[in-house]
Motif scaffolding. Structure first.
Motif, short mmCIF file in Angstrom:
data_model
loop_
_atom_site.label_atom_id
_atom_site.label_comp_id
_atom_site.label_asym_id
_atom_site.label_seq_id
_atom_site.Cartn_x
_atom_site.Cartn_y
_atom_site.Cartn_z
N THR A 1 -73.17 25.07 -27.59
CA THR A 1 -73.01 23.69 -27.12
C THR A 1 -73.96 22.82 -27.92
O THR A 1 -75.18 23.03 -27.91
N VAL A 2 -73.41 21.81 -28.61
CA VAL A 2 -74.23 21.04 -29.55
C VAL A 2 -74.00 19.54 -29.38
O VAL A 2 -72.97 19.10 -28.86
N THR A 3 -74.99 18.77 -29.82
CA THR A 3 -74.81 17.36 -30.11
C THR A 3 -74.54 17.26 -31.60
O THR A 3 -75.42 17.58 -32.41
N ASP A 4 -73.32 16.88 -31.96
CA ASP A 4 -72.87 16.96 -33.35
C ASP A 4 -73.14 15.63 -34.05
O ASP A 4 -72.40 14.67 -33.91
N LYS A 5 -74.24 15.60 -34.82
CA LYS A 5 -74.62 14.37 -35.52
C LYS A 5 -73.97 14.39 -36.89
O LYS A 5 -74.38 15.11 -37.79
N GLY B 1 -80.22 9.49 -34.76
CA GLY B 1 -80.21 9.55 -33.31
C GLY B 1 -81.64 9.69 -32.81
O GLY B 1 -82.57 9.92 -33.60
N ARG C 1 -73.28 16.83 -41.34
CA ARG C 1 -73.32 17.19 -39.92
C ARG C 1 -74.62 17.94 -39.62
O ARG C 1 -75.06 18.77 -40.41
N LYS D 1 -75.84 19.94 -36.17
CA LYS D 1 -75.40 20.35 -34.84
C LYS D 1 -76.61 20.79 -34.02
O LYS D 1 -77.04 21.94 -34.05
N SER E 1 -78.66 21.97 -31.01
CA SER E 1 -78.33 22.83 -29.86
C SER E 1 -79.29 22.65 -28.69
O SER E 1 -78.90 22.83 -27.54
#
Length: 622
Positions: free
Chosen positions: A4-8, A14, A134, A136, A138
């Motif tokens: 589960t990631v925040t995909d920058k 950010g 990208r 990612k 976690s």
């Protein structure tokens, strides 16, 4: 945690804001899912400014090359975590360590704000890497700094057998136990050293990442202060290797194909992909049928049967059965013309024999863009890298600039190849800033231009293409899906008057410009929002899939002996509208040859006397 990631995926930063940290001194850990794109490595940085003004920045990347990532840590044992300690601004991705996490130590502020983003392709001052940036993220941890002295070192988990030449390496996890009974990874502490007792078997980095090389066993020596630890690292050679070629038959002159290599090992692992492992060599023959590069790229150069082989860690194997190479006659546009075609997404690569194009211009040899580079999303294809629909190298060069737009793949259905590949990978122009295609070195005197856009996934999205004073619009419509892989379903929009409403625009998946001239051509393209075209989608997007230039190459003259006293001058009959001219000197005046050509097979011919007079001949088109 890693799944589960925040995909920058844009270069803008950010932020992570943390307030009320209860520890007098602590460390911040940031974890990233390892990622690598088809265009190269992916990664980014985390940075914060401490209360005393000190700036702490750490970079990491997820792999060691295109589509090559470090493996995730073992979920059962927790072993395999790799730390990146890159803290100096890197110039290229080659200067960045691969890792799952970074650590910022010695922090004392109760409140911090961390900035993070993806870098690469020029963004963040880092060149190289995949143009689709990208990072990612976690998760992250706040860990209190332990001040008690370290009293012992031990492995966090046993070191498994490693495969010779595996470029991903293996992160050895050593736990440091403090006098108060607490433990932490040794890499969190400054002053630890790692060494190999035999660098022919493996090398080791300053962070304990082992690079296995040759088969055998050697010791990894770990030291911290007056403490030391010595453990055995075993590097395995394969029991068996099996090369294979996924494409059969090969076609002469087609794009190179990667030979795949898998291996079985004594630890029970089978079909391990070792194609890109260090020390792998490939071979193939006979020489008149195929050529093989050191990296295992296979190309057919003549018709016949062939075999390929590979050697890895001293073990060799041969593909069985033998492969076949055949000549390939690509389809050409109607009317004896030739096309130069471009597929606009590097992640959806078309094979040389994938066919696409509107009726009459459905051909193969589509040129795949090499990826997006730089903050302006420029796609550059140099002269000599572009092929026409006959597979010949063209002198055409192209630069495509999309303002601040992005690019992405739009998957529609499970079909691949042909139209599915061309339309499913798009250059996604999703703002009102025009993009520009600059073409130089066009080899045609007169030509048509076709521009394709994805339709069928939304309604009322309007876009346009402009050449000179002429503009053509089209609108996305769910009623017009992607053309079938047999070439049916192309719909041309013929809207040439500036619309004020979406209902004034023809639905379609391509537009066409006819009878263009000149060796240079500039095309503007953009999406039109509701402020321009009433009732169009408020989020303007033009999913630009590809384009073609279709014309007639200047025909070549062919001179042969006919009989004593005469020569035969011939050129392709498909080259209509040309006039044969002659001159007594290069650079002199050209005059029309008053001879009527005769059709012989697929050539036009004239007969010339051999009277001893010198003459030069050329075909000119009015």
């Amino acid at each position: 945690m890693f799944q589960t990631v925040t995909d920058k995926f844009q270069p803008a930063e950010g932020t992570i804001t943390i307030n009320g940290i209860p520890y007098p001194e602590y460390q911040l850990y940031f974890y990233v899912y390892p990622d690598s794109g088809g265009g190269g490595e992916r990664g980014g940085y985390f940075t914060l400014t401490a209360g005393d003004g000190t700036v702490h920045t750490r970079w990491l990347k997820g792999g060691t090359g295109p589509n090559t990532t470090i493996p995730l840590p073992d979920p059962a044992t927790g072993s395999g975590y790799v730390l990146s300690t890159t803290s100096i601004q890197p110039a290229t991705f080659g200067d960045v360590q691969a890792g799952h996490y970074v650590v910022i130590s010695g922090l004392t502020d109760a409140n911090v704000m961390v900035r993070y983003t993806a870098v690469g392709a020029g963004a963040g001052g880092v060149s190289g890497g995949d143009g689709t940036r990208r990072l990612k993220v976690s998760g992250f941890q706040i860990v209190e700094t332990i001040r008690a002295p370290v009293t012992s070192l031990a492995l966090a988990s046993p070191i498994p057998g490693l495969y010779a030449g595996n470029p991903a390496g293996y992160g050895v996890q050593v736990l440091a136990t403090h006098s108060d009974g607490s433990t932490q990874p040794l890499n969190n502490l400054e002053g630890a050293t790692y060494a190999s007792s035999n660098t022919a078997i493996f090398t080791v980095t300053s962070q304990g990442v082992v690079q296995p090389l040759g088969a055998g066993s050697a010791q990894i020596e770990v030291a911290f202060g007056n403490l030391s630890l010595s453990e055995t690292v075993t590097v395995l050679r394969p029991d068996r290797v099996r090369p294979s070629v996924a494409v059969d038959p090969l076609y002469v002159g087609a794009t190179e194909v990667q030979i795949a290599l898998v291996a079985d090992f004594s630890d029970g692992a089978v079909d391990v992909n070792v194609t890109k492992f260090l020390g792998v060599t490939f071979s193939g023959g006979p020489a008149g049928v195929v050529e093989v590069t050191a990296e295992g790229l296979l190309a057919a150069v003549g018709a016949g049967s062939y075999r390929v082989g590979a050697t890895y860690a001293g073990v060799s194997g041969q593909a069985d059965p033998a492969g076949t190479a055949l000549p390939y006659t690509p389809p050409q546009p109607d009317g004896g013309r030739v096309a130069i075609s471009f597929n606009l997404h590097s992640g959806n690569r078309m094979l040389f024999n994938d066919l696409a194009g509107a009726p009459g211009v459905r051909v193969g040899y589509w040129n795949n863009v090499s990826g997006l580079t730089g903050s302006r999303n420029a796609v550059v294809l140099a002269a000599g890298a572009v092929r026409d629909s006959a597979g010949r190298v063209s002198g055409l060069s192209a630069e495509i600039t999309g303002g601040t737009s992005g690019a992405g793949a739009s998957t529609r259905g499970s079909q691949t190849g042909h139209e599915s590949t061309m339309f499913n990978g798009v250059y996604d122009q999703y703002n009102g800033i025009p993009g520009v295609i600059a073409l130089r070195g066009l080899p045609f005197a007169t030509y048509d231009a076709y521009f394709y856009a994805l339709s069928g996934d939304a309604d009322n999205r309007v876009g346009h293409f402009t050449i000179g004073a002429e503009t053509r619009w089209l609108v996305n419509s769910r009623g017009i899906p992607i053309p079938d892989n047999d070439g049916f379903g192309y719909v041309e929009s013929q809207t040439t008057t500036a619309p004020t409403s979406v209902f004034e625009v023809d639905p379609g998946n391509y537009v066409k410009f006819s009878n263009l001239t000149g060796s240079s051509l500039d095309i503007a393209f953009a999406a039109d929002g509701s402020e321009v075209v009433f009732d169009s989608d408020g989020a303007p997007r033009l999913k630009f899939a590809g384009f073609q230039l279709v014309g007639v190459l200047a025909p070549a003259l062919r001179l042969t002996w006919k009989d004593p006293g005469h020569l035969r001058l011939a050129w392709p009959a498909a080259a209509q509208g040309y006039t044969l001219k002659s001159s007594t000197a290069l650079g002199g005046a050209w005059t029309t040859v008053n001879l009527t050509p005769t059709l012989e097979g697929n050539e036009l011919t004239v007969t010339l006397p051999t009277d001893g007079a010198r003459a030069f001949y050329v075909l000119e088109k009015p």
